[in-house]
Scaffold this motif. Structure first.
Motif, PDB file in Angstrom:
ATOM      1  N   VAL A   1       0.848  -1.191   0.000  1.00  0.00           N
ATOM      2  CA  VAL A   1       0.000   0.000   0.000  1.00  0.00           C
ATOM      3  C   VAL A   1       0.883   1.241   0.000  1.00  0.00           C
ATOM      4  O   VAL A   1       1.748   1.400   0.873  1.00  0.00           O
ATOM      5  N   LEU A   2       0.658   2.121  -0.970  1.00  0.00           N
ATOM      6  CA  LEU A   2       1.393   3.380  -1.036  1.00  0.00           C
ATOM      7  C   LEU A   2       0.683   4.388  -0.141  1.00  0.00           C
ATOM      8  O   LEU A   2      -0.458   4.764  -0.382  1.00  0.00           O
ATOM      9  N   HIS A   3       1.372   4.816   0.917  1.00  0.00           N
ATOM     10  CA  HIS A   3       0.781   5.757   1.865  1.00  0.00           C
ATOM     11  C   HIS A   3       1.096   7.206   1.497  1.00  0.00           C
ATOM     12  O   HIS A   3       0.323   8.101   1.818  1.00  0.00           O
ATOM     13  N   GLU A   4       2.229   7.425   0.881  1.00  0.00           N
ATOM     14  CA  GLU A   4       2.660   8.732   0.389  1.00  0.00           C
ATOM     15  C   GLU A   4       3.856   8.471  -0.508  1.00  0.00           C
ATOM     16  O   GLU A   4       4.369   7.346  -0.529  1.00  0.00           O
ATOM     17  N   PRO A   5       4.297   9.457  -1.279  1.00  0.00           N
ATOM     18  CA  PRO A   5       5.438   9.200  -2.155  1.00  0.00           C
ATOM     19  C   PRO A   5       6.623   8.579  -1.393  1.00  0.00           C
ATOM     20  O   PRO A   5       6.951   8.999  -0.284  1.00  0.00           O
ATOM     21  N   LYS A   6       7.187   7.546  -1.972  1.00  0.00           N
ATOM     22  CA  LYS A   6       8.350   6.823  -1.437  1.00  0.00           C
ATOM     23  C   LYS A   6       8.081   6.153  -0.093  1.00  0.00           C
ATOM     24  O   LYS A   6       9.005   5.843   0.654  1.00  0.00           O
ATOM     25  N   ARG A   7       6.815   5.908   0.243  1.00  0.00           N
ATOM     26  CA  ARG A   7       6.458   5.207   1.486  1.00  0.00           C
ATOM     27  C   ARG A   7       5.475   4.080   1.154  1.00  0.00           C
ATOM     28  O   ARG A   7       4.262   4.231   1.283  1.00  0.00           O
ATOM     29  N   LEU A   8       6.034   2.971   0.704  1.00  0.00           N
ATOM     30  CA  LEU A   8       5.263   1.785   0.343  1.00  0.00           C
ATOM     31  C   LEU A   8       5.395   0.789   1.486  1.00  0.00           C
ATOM     32  O   LEU A   8       6.502   0.384   1.848  1.00  0.00           O
ATOM     33  N   LEU A   9       4.274   0.413   2.094  1.00  0.00           N
ATOM     34  CA  LEU A   9       4.282  -0.500   3.236  1.00  0.00           C
ATOM     35  C   LEU A   9       3.482  -1.747   2.911  1.00  0.00           C
ATOM     36  O   LEU A   9       2.549  -1.716   2.102  1.00  0.00           O
ATOM     37  N   ILE A  10       3.839  -2.844   3.555  1.00  0.00           N
ATOM     38  CA  ILE A  10       3.062  -4.074   3.440  1.00  0.00           C
ATOM     39  C   ILE A  10       2.048  -4.048   4.581  1.00  0.00           C
ATOM     40  O   ILE A  10       2.411  -4.113   5.757  1.00  0.00           O
ATOM     41  N   ASP A  11       0.770  -3.918   4.230  1.00  0.00           N
ATOM     42  CA  ASP A  11      -0.311  -3.850   5.210  1.00  0.00           C
ATOM     43  C   ASP A  11      -1.103  -5.152   5.184  1.00  0.00           C
ATOM     44  O   ASP A  11      -1.253  -5.784   4.138  1.00  0.00           O
ATOM     45  N   GLU A  12      -1.615  -5.545   6.342  1.00  0.00           N
ATOM     46  CA  GLU A  12      -2.507  -6.694   6.408  1.00  0.00           C
ATOM     47  C   GLU A  12      -3.939  -6.161   6.362  1.00  0.00           C
ATOM     48  O   GLU A  12      -4.334  -5.341   7.195  1.00  0.00           O
ATOM     49  N   LEU A  13      -4.702  -6.601   5.375  1.00  0.00           N
ATOM     50  CA  LEU A  13      -6.071  -6.133   5.160  1.00  0.00           C
ATOM     51  C   LEU A  13      -7.037  -7.300   5.189  1.00  0.00           C
ATOM     52  O   LEU A  13      -6.644  -8.446   4.936  1.00  0.00           O
ATOM     53  N   ASP A  14      -8.296  -7.023   5.480  1.00  0.00           N
ATOM     54  CA  ASP A  14      -9.328  -8.049   5.357  1.00  0.00           C
ATOM     55  C   ASP A  14      -9.512  -8.363   3.881  1.00  0.00           C
ATOM     56  O   ASP A  14      -9.595  -7.451   3.049  1.00  0.00           O
ATOM     57  N   ALA A  15      -9.575  -9.641   3.561  1.00  0.00           N
ATOM     58  CA  ALA A  15      -9.792 -10.040   2.166  1.00  0.00           C
ATOM     59  C   ALA A  15     -11.239  -9.741   1.787  1.00  0.00           C
ATOM     60  O   ALA A  15     -12.164 -10.056   2.542  1.00  0.00           O
ATOM     61  N   PRO A  16     -11.468  -9.099   0.652  1.00  0.00           N
ATOM     62  CA  PRO A  16     -12.839  -8.831   0.235  1.00  0.00           C
ATOM     63  C   PRO A  16     -13.561 -10.137  -0.098  1.00  0.00           C
ATOM     64  O   PRO A  16     -12.947 -11.076  -0.602  1.00  0.00           O
ATOM     65  N   GLN A  17     -14.830 -10.183   0.214  1.00  0.00           N
ATOM     66  CA  GLN A  17     -15.631 -11.364  -0.092  1.00  0.00           C
ATOM     67  C   GLN A  17     -16.389 -11.122  -1.388  1.00  0.00           C
ATOM     68  O   GLN A  17     -17.011 -10.071  -1.552  1.00  0.00           O
ATOM     69  N   PRO A  18     -16.338 -12.077  -2.327  1.00  0.00           N
ATOM     70  CA  PRO A  18     -17.046 -11.872  -3.597  1.00  0.00           C
ATOM     71  C   PRO A  18     -18.562 -11.818  -3.395  1.00  0.00           C
ATOM     72  O   PRO A  18     -19.112 -12.529  -2.551  1.00  0.00           O
ATOM     73  N   GLN A  19     -19.197 -10.950  -4.152  1.00  0.00           N
ATOM     74  CA  GLN A  19     -20.648 -10.822  -4.132  1.00  0.00           C
ATOM     75  C   GLN A  19     -21.232 -11.702  -5.235  1.00  0.00           C
ATOM     76  O   GLN A  19     -20.497 -12.302  -6.016  1.00  0.00           O
ATOM     77  N   ALA A  20     -22.534 -11.759  -5.321  1.00  0.00           N
ATOM     78  CA  ALA A  20     -23.205 -12.574  -6.347  1.00  0.00           C
ATOM     79  C   ALA A  20     -22.699 -12.161  -7.727  1.00  0.00           C
ATOM     80  O   ALA A  20     -22.595 -10.975  -8.029  1.00  0.00           O
ATOM     81  N   GLY A  21     -22.335 -13.131  -8.552  1.00  0.00           N
ATOM     82  CA  GLY A  21     -21.866 -12.862  -9.902  1.00  0.00           C
ATOM     83  C   GLY A  21     -20.385 -12.511  -9.977  1.00  0.00           C
ATOM     84  O   GLY A  21     -19.871 -12.211 -11.051  1.00  0.00           O
ATOM     85  N   GLU A  22     -19.686 -12.528  -8.851  1.00  0.00           N
ATOM     86  CA  GLU A  22     -18.262 -12.219  -8.816  1.00  0.00           C
ATOM     87  C   GLU A  22     -17.476 -13.474  -8.449  1.00  0.00           C
ATOM     88  O   GLU A  22     -18.023 -14.430  -7.901  1.00  0.00           O
ATOM     89  N   VAL A  23     -16.181 -13.462  -8.728  1.00  0.00           N
ATOM     90  CA  VAL A  23     -15.304 -14.556  -8.325  1.00  0.00           C
ATOM     91  C   VAL A  23     -14.097 -13.971  -7.615  1.00  0.00           C
ATOM     92  O   VAL A  23     -13.765 -12.802  -7.781  1.00  0.00           O
TER      93      VAL A  23
END
Length: 58
Positions: free
Chosen positions: A5-27
């Motif tokens: 995740v780019l938080h600001e120029p030259k500050r790229l961090l590895i963030d832990e995020l909740d995985a999105p859940q697919p909705q109907a018609g999505e994979v």
């Protein structure tokens, strides 16, 4: 899930995020590898690409 995740120029961090859940018609797919292009480098070094500026984590 982990995401680069780019938080600001030259500050790229590895963030832990909740995985999105697919909705109907999505994979959900698992990405094993990715690449970068010129606009990605512009976002990293300048915080923008063309007219689009990063205003929040991206």
């Amino acid at each position: 899930m982990f995401a680069a995740v780019l938080h600001e120029p030259k500050r790229l961090l590895i963030d832990e995020l909740d995985a999105p859940q697919p909705q109907a018609g999505e994979v959900q797919i698992r990405v094993r590898a990715g690449g970068i292009c010129g606009s990605d480098l512009s976002y990293y070094f300048k915080g923008k690409s063309g007219d689009f500026a990063v205003r929040e984590p991206f």
